[in-house]
Design an enzyme around this catalytic site. Structure first.
Site, PDB file in Angstrom:
ATOM      1  CB  SER A 123     -34.782   3.974  -9.691  1.00  0.00           C
ATOM      2  OG  SER A 123     -35.143   2.645  -9.543  1.00  0.00           O
ATOM      3  CG  HIS A 144     -33.321   2.390 -14.998  1.00  0.00           C
ATOM      4  ND1 HIS A 144     -34.048   3.548 -15.141  1.00  0.00           N
ATOM      5  CD2 HIS A 144     -33.937   1.702 -13.998  1.00  0.00           C
ATOM      6  CE1 HIS A 144     -35.048   3.554 -14.283  1.00  0.00           C
ATOM      7  NE2 HIS A 144     -35.005   2.451 -13.587  1.00  0.00           N
ATOM      8  CD  GLU A 156     -33.668   6.166 -18.091  1.00  0.00           C
ATOM      9  OE1 GLU A 156     -34.274   7.116 -18.598  1.00  0.00           O
ATOM     10  OE2 GLU A 156     -33.833   5.831 -16.898  1.00  0.00           O
ATOM     11  CG  ASN A 194     -37.589   6.434 -11.949  1.00  0.00           C
ATOM     12  OD1 ASN A 194     -38.782   6.134 -11.941  1.00  0.00           O
ATOM     13  ND2 ASN A 194     -36.641   5.526 -11.974  1.00  0.00           N
TER      14      ASN A 194
HETATM   15  N1  LIG Z   1     -39.046  -1.931  -8.441  1.00  0.00           N
HETATM   16  C1  LIG Z   1     -38.969  -1.271  -9.587  1.00  0.00           C
HETATM   17  O1  LIG Z   1     -39.983  -0.994 -10.244  1.00  0.00           O
HETATM   18  C2  LIG Z   1     -37.622  -0.865 -10.136  1.00  0.00           C
HETATM   19  C3  LIG Z   1     -37.518  -0.508 -11.498  1.00  0.00           C
HETATM   20  C4  LIG Z   1     -36.265  -0.177 -12.024  1.00  0.00           C
HETATM   21  C5  LIG Z   1     -35.144  -0.156 -11.191  1.00  0.00           C
HETATM   22  N2  LIG Z   1     -35.287  -0.495  -9.860  1.00  0.00           N
HETATM   23  C6  LIG Z   1     -34.070  -0.485  -9.040  1.00  0.00           C
HETATM   24  O2  LIG Z   1     -33.584  -1.811  -8.940  1.00  0.00           O
HETATM   25  C7  LIG Z   1     -32.951  -2.003  -7.667  1.00  0.00           C
HETATM   26  C8  LIG Z   1     -33.599  -3.161  -6.932  1.00  0.00           C
HETATM   27  O3  LIG Z   1     -34.981  -2.884  -6.762  1.00  0.00           O
HETATM   28  P1  LIG Z   1     -36.024  -4.064  -6.451  1.00  0.00           P
HETATM   29  O4  LIG Z   1     -37.376  -3.507  -6.723  1.00  0.00           O
HETATM   30  O5  LIG Z   1     -35.579  -5.333  -7.090  1.00  0.00           O
HETATM   31  O6  LIG Z   1     -35.827  -4.187  -4.847  1.00  0.00           O
HETATM   32  P2  LIG Z   1     -36.181  -5.436  -3.914  1.00  0.00           P
HETATM   33  O7  LIG Z   1     -36.380  -4.846  -2.563  1.00  0.00           O
HETATM   34  O8  LIG Z   1     -37.239  -6.291  -4.537  1.00  0.00           O
HETATM   35  O9  LIG Z   1     -34.815  -6.324  -3.962  1.00  0.00           O
HETATM   36  C9  LIG Z   1     -33.576  -5.881  -3.467  1.00  0.00           C
HETATM   37  C10 LIG Z   1     -32.761  -7.127  -3.125  1.00  0.00           C
HETATM   38  O10 LIG Z   1     -31.416  -6.727  -2.844  1.00  0.00           O
HETATM   39  C11 LIG Z   1     -30.941  -7.569  -1.822  1.00  0.00           C
HETATM   40  N3  LIG Z   1     -29.737  -6.991  -1.225  1.00  0.00           N
HETATM   41  C12 LIG Z   1     -29.624  -5.974  -0.338  1.00  0.00           C
HETATM   42  N4  LIG Z   1     -28.323  -5.753  -0.051  1.00  0.00           N
HETATM   43  C13 LIG Z   1     -27.603  -6.643  -0.799  1.00  0.00           C
HETATM   44  C14 LIG Z   1     -26.213  -6.915  -0.953  1.00  0.00           C
HETATM   45  N5  LIG Z   1     -25.291  -6.216  -0.267  1.00  0.00           N
HETATM   46  N6  LIG Z   1     -25.833  -7.912  -1.784  1.00  0.00           N
HETATM   47  C15 LIG Z   1     -26.764  -8.627  -2.470  1.00  0.00           C
HETATM   48  N7  LIG Z   1     -28.089  -8.415  -2.363  1.00  0.00           N
HETATM   49  C16 LIG Z   1     -28.509  -7.431  -1.535  1.00  0.00           C
HETATM   50  C17 LIG Z   1     -32.127  -7.689  -0.882  1.00  0.00           C
HETATM   51  O11 LIG Z   1     -31.965  -8.798   0.004  1.00  0.00           O
HETATM   52  C18 LIG Z   1     -33.273  -7.861  -1.876  1.00  0.00           C
HETATM   53  O12 LIG Z   1     -33.464  -9.237  -2.203  1.00  0.00           O
HETATM   54  C19 LIG Z   1     -33.043  -0.661  -6.928  1.00  0.00           C
HETATM   55  O13 LIG Z   1     -31.894   0.086  -7.175  1.00  0.00           O
HETATM   56  C20 LIG Z   1     -34.263  -0.015  -7.600  1.00  0.00           C
HETATM   57  O14 LIG Z   1     -34.248   1.379  -7.517  1.00  0.00           O
HETATM   58  C21 LIG Z   1     -36.489  -0.864  -9.333  1.00  0.00           C
END
Ligand SMILES: NC(=O)c1ccc[n+]([C@@H]2O[C@H](COP(=O)([O-])OP(=O)(O)OC[C@H]3O[C@@H](n4cnc5c(N)ncnc54)[C@H](O)[C@@H]3O)[C@@H](O)[C@H]2O)c1
Length: 286
Positions: A123, A144, A156, A194
């Site tokens: 993000s 993204h 994005e 963001n």
């Molecule tokens: N939540 C949102 O609205 C959103 C929107 C766009 C981008 N993002 C980005 O997407 C990414 C994930 O966010 P999310 O909301 O899905 O988080 P989340 O907490 O729902 O999921 C993250 C997952 O990553 C796993 N994980 C951690 N370390 C790992 C590794 N070494 N290998 C494999 N898996 C691993 C965790 O076990 C978890 O299941 C982040 O970078 C976040 O900034 C989030």
């Protein structure tokens, strides 16, 4: 570098909110998917969420039963990084932490074919920094996706300092092949979305904390006053308060005090009240 026509299998790292969505959308658009998380229980939770999301799309007539079944059959869950060796592109969606992402990219660089693109769904973190963990920075790009991935149309594309033009074009093409519409951002903190969204969310939280209005009034005011589908507190719960805090801290560190995270956001994360995913954030969820 592998071209779009040569993509059959999409690797996704992280089976959480975003990784699950990216896996689902890749599968409903005809790709085989390898979905990797660190523990079997996280992989299974991710697959269960995809199942329910596909069921909902069938109930709302957006997908036929057959299409949903075919999509399910195309997704293989795993905890083994080595299984990503068969991927023709990998999208990383692990937690928003530079150390974790760097470690993941080092491993991806080792286990995957050196002709493939490695994308991150970060993000706010620098694509250039993440890319420097690999021997192929010209093939590392930000893709993204927006949350929830199956519903949101926008993607994005983030251009790191060393990302090749060919990789940027590939990232647009791949996102379009998933039915998305793209825009581009340079690798500056928070990119386009963001950078503008996080101060808006933090100001909504401060307005609530400082007694400007009840939380429902703040959300209603922004919804009806600016024609957005969710107000700042609802949207923070939807994104995950931990993700909002990580993103705000990166922006604060990189861009200074105008990006300082709201005090109450920090306290909520410390209390484990992370929004919809924990059943309680600013609001409560079943
Ligand atoms: N939540 C949102 O609205 C959103 C929107 C766009 C981008 N993002 C980005 O997407 C990414 C994930 O966010 P999310 O909301 O899905 O988080 P989340 O907490 O729902 O999921 C993250 C997952 O990553 C796993 N994980 C951690 N370390 C790992 C590794 N070494 N290998 C494999 N898996 C691993 C965790 O076990 C978890 O299941 C982040 O970078 C976040 O900034 C989030």
């Amino acid at each position: 570098m592998r071209t779009l026509d040569e993509i059959d299998t999409v690797g996704v790292v992280g089976a959480g909110n975003m990784g699950g969505g990216i896996a689902q959308v890749s599968a409903t658009n005809g790709y085989d998917v390898i979905l990797r998380d660190i523990e079997t229980e996280y992989v299974e939770a991710g697959l269960d969420t995809i199942d329910s999301s596909l069921d909902q799309l069938v109930s709302s007539n957006h997908l036929s039963e057959d299409e949903a079944d075919n999509a399910r059959d195309r997704i293989t869950g795993t905890t083994a990084m080595d299984d990503l060796a068969d991927a023709d592109i990998v999208v990383e969606a692990v937690v928003e932490n530079m150390d974790v992402k760097t470690e993941v990219f080092e491993s991806l660089d080792e286990v995957t074919d050196n002709e493939i693109v490695l994308a991150t769904n970060t993000s706010t973190l620098s694509i250039t920094s993440i890319a420097s963990a690999t021997e192929r920075p010209e093939q590392v790009v930000g893709i993204h996706f927006m949350n929830p991935v199956p519903i949101m149309e926008g993607v994005e594309i983030v251009d790191g300092e060393r990302t090749a033009e060919q990789t940027i074009e590939f990232a647009h093409g791949f996102s379009e092949a998933l039915g998305k519409t793209t825009w581009e951002s340079d690798d500056k903190p928070g990119f386009v979305v963001n950078r503008v969204l996080m101060p808006w969310i933090n100001e909504g939280i401060r307005a609530y904390d400082e007694g400007v209005g009840e939380k429902a009034d703040i959300d209603q005011g922004l919804k009806l006053g600016t024609n957005v589908p969710m107000g700042p507190l609802e949207l923070a719960d939807h994104i995950g308060l931990d993700i909002c805090l990580d993103a705000s801290e990166t922006l604060h560190e990189e861009l200074g005090d105008r990006y300082k995270p709201a005090y109450l956001l920090k306290r909520k994360v410390e209390a484990g009240e992370l929004g919809k995913k924990t059943g309680k954030g600013f609001y409560e969820y079943d």
